[in-house]
Scaffold this motif. Structure first.
Motif, PDB file in Angstrom:
ATOM      1  N   UNK A  95      41.195  37.648  35.532  1.00 19.75           N
ATOM      2  CA  UNK A  95      41.444  38.704  36.522  1.00 19.75           C
ATOM      3  C   UNK A  95      41.123  40.061  35.927  1.00 19.75           C
ATOM      4  N   UNK A  96      41.007  41.062  36.803  1.00 22.97           N
ATOM      5  CA  UNK A  96      40.919  42.452  36.354  1.00 22.97           C
ATOM      6  C   UNK A  96      41.769  43.313  37.254  1.00 22.97           C
ATOM      7  N   UNK A  97      41.989  44.552  36.841  1.00 16.92           N
ATOM      8  CA  UNK A  97      42.915  45.410  37.585  1.00 16.92           C
ATOM      9  C   UNK A  97      42.269  46.126  38.759  1.00 16.92           C
ATOM     10  N   UNK A  98      40.949  45.996  38.891  1.00 15.44           N
ATOM     11  CA  UNK A  98      40.259  46.633  40.016  1.00 15.44           C
ATOM     12  C   UNK A  98      40.271  45.747  41.252  1.00 15.44           C
ATOM     13  N   UNK A  99      40.516  44.466  41.067  1.00 21.35           N
ATOM     14  CA  UNK A  99      40.420  43.496  42.156  1.00 21.35           C
ATOM     15  C   UNK A  99      39.312  42.523  41.820  1.00 21.35           C
ATOM     16  N   UNK A 100      38.080  42.946  42.049  1.00 19.48           N
ATOM     17  CA  UNK A 100      36.895  42.220  41.586  1.00 19.48           C
ATOM     18  C   UNK A 100      35.911  43.243  41.046  1.00 19.48           C
ATOM     19  N   UNK A 101      35.764  43.259  39.733  1.00 18.21           N
ATOM     20  CA  UNK A 101      34.761  44.103  39.102  1.00 18.21           C
ATOM     21  C   UNK A 101      34.258  43.457  37.814  1.00 18.21           C
ATOM     22  N   UNK A 102      35.101  43.442  36.795  1.00 19.08           N
ATOM     23  CA  UNK A 102      34.675  42.927  35.492  1.00 19.08           C
ATOM     24  C   UNK A 102      35.065  41.474  35.245  1.00 19.08           C
ATOM     25  N   UNK A 103      35.975  40.922  36.032  1.00 16.02           N
ATOM     26  CA  UNK A 103      36.396  39.528  35.809  1.00 16.02           C
ATOM     27  C   UNK A 103      35.253  38.523  35.969  1.00 16.02           C
ATOM     28  N   UNK A 119      37.993  30.080  36.417  1.00 20.47           N
ATOM     29  CA  UNK A 119      38.061  30.596  37.776  1.00 20.47           C
ATOM     30  C   UNK A 119      38.468  32.064  37.756  1.00 20.47           C
ATOM     31  N   UNK A 120      38.101  32.776  38.790  1.00 20.03           N
ATOM     32  CA  UNK A 120      38.481  34.181  38.942  1.00 20.03           C
ATOM     33  C   UNK A 120      39.603  34.289  39.960  1.00 20.03           C
ATOM     34  N   UNK A 121      40.591  35.110  39.642  1.00 19.09           N
ATOM     35  CA  UNK A 121      41.667  35.400  40.592  1.00 19.09           C
ATOM     36  C   UNK A 121      41.123  36.371  41.635  1.00 19.09           C
ATOM     37  N   UNK A 122      40.931  35.881  42.855  1.00 19.27           N
ATOM     38  CA  UNK A 122      40.360  36.712  43.908  1.00 19.27           C
ATOM     39  C   UNK A 122      41.321  37.853  44.247  1.00 19.27           C
ATOM     40  N   UNK A 123      40.830  39.075  44.114  1.00 20.89           N
ATOM     41  CA  UNK A 123      41.668  40.242  44.361  1.00 20.89           C
ATOM     42  C   UNK A 123      42.364  40.770  43.119  1.00 20.89           C
ATOM     43  N   UNK A 124      42.292  40.011  42.020  1.00 17.34           N
ATOM     44  CA  UNK A 124      42.809  40.487  40.745  1.00 17.34           C
ATOM     45  C   UNK A 124      44.278  40.873  40.751  1.00 17.34           C
ATOM     46  N   UNK A 125      44.609  41.817  39.887  1.00 13.39           N
ATOM     47  CA  UNK A 125      46.000  42.247  39.752  1.00 13.39           C
ATOM     48  C   UNK A 125      46.566  42.832  41.042  1.00 13.39           C
ATOM     49  N   UNK A 126      45.796  43.608  41.830  1.00 12.23           N
ATOM     50  CA  UNK A 126      46.349  44.098  43.090  1.00 12.23           C
ATOM     51  C   UNK A 126      46.789  42.969  44.025  1.00 12.23           C
ATOM     52  N   UNK A 127      46.006  41.887  44.096  1.00  8.37           N
ATOM     53  CA  UNK A 127      46.382  40.757  44.942  1.00  8.37           C
ATOM     54  C   UNK A 127      47.621  40.060  44.394  1.00  8.37           C
ATOM     55  N   UNK A 128      47.711  39.972  43.059  1.00  7.08           N
ATOM     56  CA  UNK A 128      48.880  39.379  42.426  1.00  7.08           C
ATOM     57  C   UNK A 128      50.142  40.170  42.759  1.00  7.08           C
ATOM     58  N   UNK A 129      50.045  41.476  42.665  1.00  7.00           N
ATOM     59  CA  UNK A 129      51.206  42.316  42.980  1.00  7.00           C
ATOM     60  C   UNK A 129      51.539  42.252  44.471  1.00  7.00           C
ATOM     61  N   UNK A 130      50.512  42.198  45.308  1.00 11.01           N
ATOM     62  CA  UNK A 130      50.735  42.106  46.753  1.00 11.01           C
ATOM     63  C   UNK A 130      51.464  40.810  47.114  1.00 11.01           C
ATOM     64  N   UNK A 131      51.211  39.763  46.322  1.00  6.49           N
ATOM     65  CA  UNK A 131      51.870  38.475  46.557  1.00  6.49           C
ATOM     66  C   UNK A 131      53.219  38.387  45.851  1.00  6.49           C
ATOM     67  N   UNK A 132      53.699  39.527  45.344  1.00  2.37           N
ATOM     68  CA  UNK A 132      54.971  39.601  44.624  1.00  2.37           C
ATOM     69  C   UNK A 132      54.979  38.729  43.370  1.00  2.37           C
ATOM     70  N   UNK A 133      53.841  38.663  42.717  1.00  3.67           N
ATOM     71  CA  UNK A 133      53.767  37.960  41.454  1.00  3.67           C
ATOM     72  C   UNK A 133      54.497  38.720  40.360  1.00  3.67           C
ATOM     73  N   UNK A 134      55.043  38.005  39.407  1.00  2.00           N
ATOM     74  CA  UNK A 134      55.801  38.620  38.316  1.00  2.00           C
ATOM     75  C   UNK A 134      54.888  39.455  37.426  1.00  2.00           C
ATOM     76  N   UNK A 135      55.408  40.569  36.935  1.00  2.00           N
ATOM     77  CA  UNK A 135      54.670  41.451  36.031  1.00  2.00           C
ATOM     78  C   UNK A 135      55.411  41.527  34.703  1.00  2.00           C
ATOM     79  N   UNK A 136      54.657  41.394  33.622  1.00  2.00           N
ATOM     80  CA  UNK A 136      55.230  41.469  32.283  1.00  2.00           C
ATOM     81  C   UNK A 136      54.919  42.845  31.692  1.00  2.00           C
ATOM     82  N   UNK A 137      55.950  43.575  31.318  1.00  2.00           N
ATOM     83  CA  UNK A 137      55.777  44.897  30.710  1.00  2.00           C
ATOM     84  C   UNK A 137      56.305  44.923  29.274  1.00  2.00           C
ATOM     85  N   UNK A 138      56.648  43.766  28.743  1.00  2.00           N
ATOM     86  CA  UNK A 138      57.188  43.699  27.381  1.00  2.00           C
ATOM     87  C   UNK A 138      56.060  43.764  26.358  1.00  2.00           C
ATOM     88  N   UNK A 139      56.415  43.924  25.101  1.00  2.00           N
ATOM     89  CA  UNK A 139      55.427  43.956  24.030  1.00  2.00           C
ATOM     90  C   UNK A 139      54.751  42.585  23.921  1.00  2.00           C
TER      91      UNK A 139
END
Length: 283
Positions: A95-103, A119-139
């Motif tokens: 995946x990438x954070x633009x949606x679909x660009x570099x993935x 495989x590529x995650x269609x929609x990337x991180x924005x789609x993941x967040x839109x689907x309420x996917x978990x986000x990891x912000x830890x080290x």
């Protein structure tokens, strides 16, 4: 794990399979030169859980090359992917954070190196967040290295000399995915010293036409868009500015119709910089 689907997964699919041991996620985010953002730092601060950072711009690349992010050797790829904890039998989700660009670039790299289940995650991180996917912000934590072994597939990549020969003898069909004004040579190229224009007999299909709201258009729509640009009798070769967005066409063609499109790794950065190579300006 083997998916019957072609090349894309949805955020809902990934949510259902993220914790399975053979699913490995990589963040392939890349920013164009001059963009005041750092992909590695952003990955460290915010990512899909367990995602490793795949740095194809400065690390998993042909470092001695003067061209940007050229394919590494199979040995280098094997070593670096092993350090990411990925095994040959794993299902890799990019995946990438633009949606679909570099993935798609990283999807293509894995394909070149003989990895089937990528495989590529269609929609990337924005789609993941839109689907309420978990986000990891830890080290991020270190992973256990593996003994990954790449097997180079020559059919998915072409170099400058092979492409020139194919253009001269009429055996390749080049699809240039840069914006139309760059294809026609109406605007300067963003990289210094690169001429404006396109390769002889190339056709133009801007990659942005394949996307909508950060995702791929439907397979049916993509098939209609791509069919007229592809050749049934010649080797189809995708080219762009530096080998990133050409991979968007490559994955779209496989998604829509199962067609394998070769990628010219050096793309216009290499071709436009070599004054011995032919170019065309205008229509």
């Amino acid at each position: 794990m083997k998916l019957k689907n072609n090349v894309l997964v949805t955020a809902d699919w990934l949510k259902s399979h993220l914790n399975e041991p053979f699913v490995k996620v990589v963040d392939a985010t890349y920013f164009m030169p001059g963009t005041p953002r750092d992909a590695l730092s952003e990955w460290k601060g915010k990512r899909i859980p367990s995602a490793e950072f795949f740095d194809y711009d400065t690390r998993i690349c042909d470092k001695p090359s003067s061209l940007p992010h050229m394919l590494p050797s199979a040995d280098t790829f094997s070593k670096e992917v092993g350090l990411l904890g990925i095994r040959n039998e794993d299902t890799v989700i990019v995946y990438d954070t633009a949606g679909i660009f570099s993935s798609p670039r990283v999807w293509w790299m894995f394909k070149v190196m003989g990895h089937e289940n990528v495989f590529v995650l269609d929609g990337g991180l924005p789609a993941w967040e839109h689907a309420n996917g978990e986000i990891d912000t830890s080290e991020p934590t270190r992973v256990e290295p593996t003994n990954y072994q790449a097997t180079f597939d020559q059919t998915r990549v072409i170099d400058k000399s092979q492409l020139l020969e194919g253009i001269n003898n009429g055996t390749v069909n080049v699809i240039d995915v840069r914006p139309n004004e760059r294809f026609l040579g109406l605007v300067p190229e963003p990289r210094e010293g690169v001429r404006s224009g396109h390769m002889p007999n190339a056709v133009n299909l801007p990659f942005a036409q394949l996307l909508e709201a950060g995702k791929f258009k439907s397979a049916e729509t993509l098939k209609m868009l791509i069919e007229s640009a592809l050749s049934d009798s010649k080797r189809n070769v995708a080219s762009c500015g530096s080998g990133v967005t050409a991979c968007i066409l490559a994955i779209a063609a496989e998604y829509a119709s199962g067609d394998v499109v070769t990628v010219y790794d050096g793309s216009w950065t290499e071709w436009g910089s070599d004054h011995e190579l032919p170019i065309v300006s205008g229509k």
